[in-house]
Write an enzyme that holds these catalytic residues in place. Structure first.
Site, PDB file in Angstrom:
ATOM      1  N   GLU A  89      -4.380   0.083  -0.144  1.00 41.84           N
ATOM      2  CA  GLU A  89      -3.034   0.208  -0.090  1.00 41.84           C
ATOM      3  C   GLU A  89      -3.212   1.841  -0.461  1.00 41.84           C
ATOM      4  O   GLU A  89      -3.356   2.573  -0.871  1.00 41.84           O
ATOM      5  CB  GLU A  89      -2.355   0.208  -1.442  1.00 41.84           C
ATOM      6  CG  GLU A  89      -1.290   0.757  -2.760  1.00 41.84           C
ATOM      7  CD  GLU A  89      -1.560   0.334  -3.736  1.00 41.84           C
ATOM      8  OE1 GLU A  89      -0.921   1.148  -4.710  1.00 41.84           O
ATOM      9  OE2 GLU A  89      -1.702  -1.183  -4.295  1.00 41.84           O
TER      10      GLU A  89
ATOM     11  N   LYS B 120       1.901  -6.517 -10.621  1.00 43.29           N
ATOM     12  CA  LYS B 120       0.430  -5.431 -10.703  1.00 43.29           C
ATOM     13  C   LYS B 120       0.955  -5.031 -12.307  1.00 43.29           C
ATOM     14  O   LYS B 120       2.038  -4.152 -12.398  1.00 43.29           O
ATOM     15  CB  LYS B 120       1.043  -4.162 -10.110  1.00 43.29           C
ATOM     16  CG  LYS B 120       0.613  -3.256 -10.194  1.00 43.29           C
ATOM     17  CD  LYS B 120       0.516  -1.739  -9.732  1.00 43.29           C
ATOM     18  CE  LYS B 120       0.337  -0.246  -9.745  1.00 43.29           C
ATOM     19  NZ  LYS B 120       0.740   0.243  -8.938  1.00 43.29           N
TER      20      LYS B 120
END
Length: 214
Positions: free
Chosen positions: A44, A134
């Protein structure tokens, strides 16, 4: 580009996403190579990195054979999400829920992972169409937050980021996390040029995650 379902399946299968705040695209490539060697599922690239979209573009072109899944992090709005997707990002991660960002990701069938900390935020994220939620910042509560959320929401697909280490990753997984996001605890070696340590730590994380699932 991998279909959304395959992106999500691979992240869940391996269970480890590397959160990268590289100082240059060259450093990002070296970190990515080290992560691939360590068996990490996805990387990421955060939009706190200068020229993050160019870094994503470069990585997406280099690893188009599917060696690793490239995503974008710290995406605060749909404008940034669209730039990231056009640059080749295969999933979008945000520190909090932005409804328009989730809507845009769903429009283009790109996996979306907004950040949440409370039960209310987790429910709102799922109602909006998030693929994974998340749990952030994870270090504020530790693995107990996953178990607490899973009580009333056993179906919630949770991925904690922040506060995940080799010492506690098993606890996060056993509490019910489908995957974990790890930054400095995995990539710190890049600061001193010790990319081999990233590979070694990545392998340890993956092994501990698989062991915890048994």
């Amino acid at each position: 580009m991998l279909a959304k379902e395959k992106v999500l399946a691979e992240i869940k299968r391996v269970g480890l996403v590397a959160v990268v705040r590289a100082e240059s695209s060259e450093q990002a490539v070296k970190i990515t190579d080290a992560c691939i060697a360590g068996g990490v599922a996805a990387i990421e690239i955060t939009f706190t990195v200068p020229g993050a979209h160019r870094v994503i573009e470069e990585l997406a072109a280099k690893y188009q054979s599917g060696e690793i899944i490239i995503g974008a992090g710290t995406v605060l709005d749909p404008e940034t999400a669209r730039i990231a997707i056009l640059s080749g990002a295969q999933y979008i991660v945000s520190p909090c829920l932005n409804l328009e960002t989730v809507k845009l990701c769903n429009r283009y069938q790109v996996a979306c992972m907004p950040g949440a900390m409370t039960i209310k935020e987790v429910v709102e994220s799922m109602e909006a169409g998030a693929d994974l939620v998340k749990v952030f910042p994870g270090e504020l509560f530790g693995p107990a937050i996953i178990k607490a959320i899973k009580g009333p929401l056993p179906h919630a697909p949770l991925m904690p980021t922040g506060g995940v280490s080799l010492e506690n990753v098993s606890q996060w997984i056993k509490a019910g996390a489908v995957a974990v996001g790890v930054g400095g605890k995995l990539t710190a070696g890049a600061k001193t040029g010790d990319y081999n340590s990233i590979t070694a730590i990545g392998k340890e994380f993956v092994a501990k995650i698989q062991e915890a699932r048994k």
